[in-house]
Design an enzyme around this catalytic site. Structure first.
Site, PDB file in Angstrom:
ATOM      1  N   GLY A 162      50.915   8.327 -37.923  1.00 14.72           N
ATOM      2  CA  GLY A 162      50.389   8.602 -39.264  1.00 14.72           C
ATOM      3  C   GLY A 162      48.969   8.732 -39.556  1.00 14.72           C
ATOM      4  O   GLY A 162      48.060   9.642 -40.307  1.00 14.72           O
ATOM      5  N   GLN A 163      47.979   9.698 -37.868  1.00  8.52           N
ATOM      6  CA  GLN A 163      46.496   9.495 -37.931  1.00  8.52           C
ATOM      7  C   GLN A 163      46.902  11.104 -38.493  1.00  8.52           C
ATOM      8  O   GLN A 163      47.797  12.489 -38.386  1.00  8.52           O
ATOM      9  CB  GLN A 163      46.130   9.797 -36.560  1.00  8.52           C
ATOM     10  CG  GLN A 163      44.671  10.735 -36.177  1.00  8.52           C
ATOM     11  CD  GLN A 163      43.724  10.153 -35.101  1.00  8.52           C
ATOM     12  OE1 GLN A 163      44.754  10.370 -34.095  1.00  8.52           O
ATOM     13  NE2 GLN A 163      43.118  10.858 -34.390  1.00  8.52           N
ATOM     14  N   ASP A 199      37.445   3.977 -47.998  1.00  6.48           N
ATOM     15  CA  ASP A 199      38.935   5.088 -48.212  1.00  6.48           C
ATOM     16  C   ASP A 199      38.888   5.395 -49.447  1.00  6.48           C
ATOM     17  O   ASP A 199      38.794   4.930 -50.056  1.00  6.48           O
ATOM     18  CB  ASP A 199      40.016   3.926 -47.381  1.00  6.48           C
ATOM     19  CG  ASP A 199      40.673   5.458 -47.109  1.00  6.48           C
ATOM     20  OD1 ASP A 199      41.398   5.456 -45.819  1.00  6.48           O
ATOM     21  OD2 ASP A 199      41.579   6.589 -47.739  1.00  6.48           O
ATOM     22  N   ILE A 200      38.895   7.487 -49.172  1.00  8.13           N
ATOM     23  CA  ILE A 200      39.107   7.502 -50.463  1.00  8.13           C
ATOM     24  C   ILE A 200      40.497   7.123 -51.190  1.00  8.13           C
ATOM     25  O   ILE A 200      40.488   7.281 -53.091  1.00  8.13           O
ATOM     26  CB  ILE A 200      38.637   9.040 -50.569  1.00  8.13           C
ATOM     27  CG1 ILE A 200      38.598   9.442 -52.039  1.00  8.13           C
ATOM     28  CG2 ILE A 200      39.899   9.541 -49.920  1.00  8.13           C
ATOM     29  CD1 ILE A 200      38.056  11.285 -51.408  1.00  8.13           C
ATOM     30  N   ASN A 257      45.510   4.838 -35.847  1.00  5.79           N
ATOM     31  CA  ASN A 257      46.697   5.604 -36.042  1.00  5.79           C
ATOM     32  C   ASN A 257      45.921   6.559 -34.778  1.00  5.79           C
ATOM     33  O   ASN A 257      44.787   6.667 -33.998  1.00  5.79           O
ATOM     34  CB  ASN A 257      46.405   5.750 -37.048  1.00  5.79           C
ATOM     35  CG  ASN A 257      47.316   5.052 -37.896  1.00  5.79           C
ATOM     36  OD1 ASN A 257      48.224   4.602 -38.071  1.00  5.79           O
ATOM     37  ND2 ASN A 257      46.533   5.081 -39.223  1.00  5.79           N
ATOM     38  N   HIS A 279      39.237   6.185 -36.237  1.00  3.15           N
ATOM     39  CA  HIS A 279      38.625   4.926 -37.158  1.00  3.15           C
ATOM     40  C   HIS A 279      39.197   4.197 -37.384  1.00  3.15           C
ATOM     41  O   HIS A 279      40.698   4.147 -37.288  1.00  3.15           O
ATOM     42  CB  HIS A 279      38.700   6.393 -38.864  1.00  3.15           C
ATOM     43  CG  HIS A 279      39.857   6.717 -38.747  1.00  3.15           C
ATOM     44  ND1 HIS A 279      39.950   7.981 -38.277  1.00  3.15           N
ATOM     45  CD2 HIS A 279      40.493   6.462 -39.365  1.00  3.15           C
ATOM     46  CE1 HIS A 279      41.619   7.726 -38.657  1.00  3.15           C
ATOM     47  NE2 HIS A 279      41.606   7.313 -39.215  1.00  3.15           N
ATOM     48  N   LEU A 280      38.640   3.341 -37.357  1.00  2.00           N
ATOM     49  CA  LEU A 280      39.505   1.824 -37.718  1.00  2.00           C
ATOM     50  C   LEU A 280      39.721   1.355 -39.045  1.00  2.00           C
ATOM     51  O   LEU A 280      38.648   1.801 -40.019  1.00  2.00           O
ATOM     52  CB  LEU A 280      38.110   0.753 -37.270  1.00  2.00           C
ATOM     53  CG  LEU A 280      38.350  -0.351 -35.797  1.00  2.00           C
ATOM     54  CD1 LEU A 280      37.548  -1.006 -35.590  1.00  2.00           C
ATOM     55  CD2 LEU A 280      40.434  -0.443 -35.567  1.00  2.00           C
TER      56      LEU A 280
HETATM   57  P1  5GP Z   1      44.118   8.060 -40.357  1.00  2.74           P
HETATM   58  O1  5GP Z   1      46.082   8.654 -41.556  1.00  2.74           O
HETATM   59  O2  5GP Z   1      43.672   9.370 -39.841  1.00  2.74           O
HETATM   60  O3  5GP Z   1      44.654   7.095 -39.921  1.00  2.74           O
HETATM   61  O4  5GP Z   1      43.851   8.066 -41.651  1.00  2.74           O
HETATM   62  C1  5GP Z   1      42.836   8.794 -42.438  1.00  2.74           C
HETATM   63  C2  5GP Z   1      42.123   8.526 -44.019  1.00  2.74           C
HETATM   64  O5  5GP Z   1      41.340   8.916 -44.128  1.00  2.74           O
HETATM   65  C3  5GP Z   1      43.309   7.735 -45.123  1.00  2.74           C
HETATM   66  O6  5GP Z   1      43.671   6.492 -45.304  1.00  2.74           O
HETATM   67  C4  5GP Z   1      42.142   9.110 -46.328  1.00  2.74           C
HETATM   68  O7  5GP Z   1      42.769   7.793 -47.084  1.00  2.74           O
HETATM   69  C5  5GP Z   1      41.256   8.684 -45.515  1.00  2.74           C
HETATM   70  N1  5GP Z   1      40.466  10.104 -45.765  1.00  2.74           N
HETATM   71  C6  5GP Z   1      40.607  10.940 -46.293  1.00  2.74           C
HETATM   72  N2  5GP Z   1      39.509  12.187 -46.316  1.00  2.74           N
HETATM   73  C7  5GP Z   1      38.479  11.465 -47.420  1.00  2.74           C
HETATM   74  C8  5GP Z   1      37.819  11.260 -47.685  1.00  2.74           C
HETATM   75  O8  5GP Z   1      37.357  12.633 -48.018  1.00  2.74           O
HETATM   76  N3  5GP Z   1      36.845  10.267 -47.938  1.00  2.74           N
HETATM   77  C9  5GP Z   1      37.226   9.329 -47.901  1.00  2.74           C
HETATM   78  N4  5GP Z   1      36.554   8.434 -47.943  1.00  2.74           N
HETATM   79  N5  5GP Z   1      38.223   8.844 -47.405  1.00  2.74           N
HETATM   80  C10 5GP Z   1      39.249  10.308 -46.629  1.00  2.74           C
END
Ligand code: 5GP
Ligand code: ZN
Length: 113
Positions: A92-93, A29-30, A86, A99-100
């Protein structure tokens, strides 16, 4: 294809790959929320968990097995880890390709925020 995670799978956007096979991709995760924060995604685009259908059951099961394998490789399996998916806005998605989240390396709190 406008999906961020489809672009990561296609390697149009760089990511730190942790695992890859024919159907699943995993990367760091970034914005890590724990010392270990890895995203496990299907190569098949599904926007939310609500789109999972009968044909996807092996794929979803495989995502969990990949998560287990990564947890063992990262030496956090016995300590414990959290898997989160999510779904939609209030969860919070923010990225609409399922994604897990594999979170580990610190004590997790419950209930989650
Ligand atoms: P969500 O909030 O949809 O459950 O999780 C999305 C996740 O993707 C977040 O934890 C966010 O930090 C990660 N994320 C968003 N953009 C990028 C990206 O460009 N690269 C990576 N490696 N992670 C990302
Ligand atoms: Zn996608």
């Amino acid at each position: 294809m406008s999906c961020l995670f489809c672009k990561i799978i296609a390697k149009e956007i760089p990511a730190k790959t942790v695992y890859e096979d024919e159907t699943v991709f995993a990367f760091e995760d970034i914005h890590p929320q724990a010392p270990v924060h890895i995203l496990i995604i299907p190569k098949k685009h599904l926007s939310t968990a609500l789109e999972i259908e009968n044909d996807d059951h092996p794929l979803i099961g495989h995502m969990f097995q990949v998560a287990n394998r990564i947890a063992r490789d990262k030496k956090v399996a016995d300590r414990g880890f959290r898997l989160v998916m999510n779904c939609n806005r209030e969860s919070g998605q923010t990225v609409f390709h399922i994604h897990l989240h594999l979170l580990a390396g610190r004590t997790m709190h419950w209930p989650p925020g």
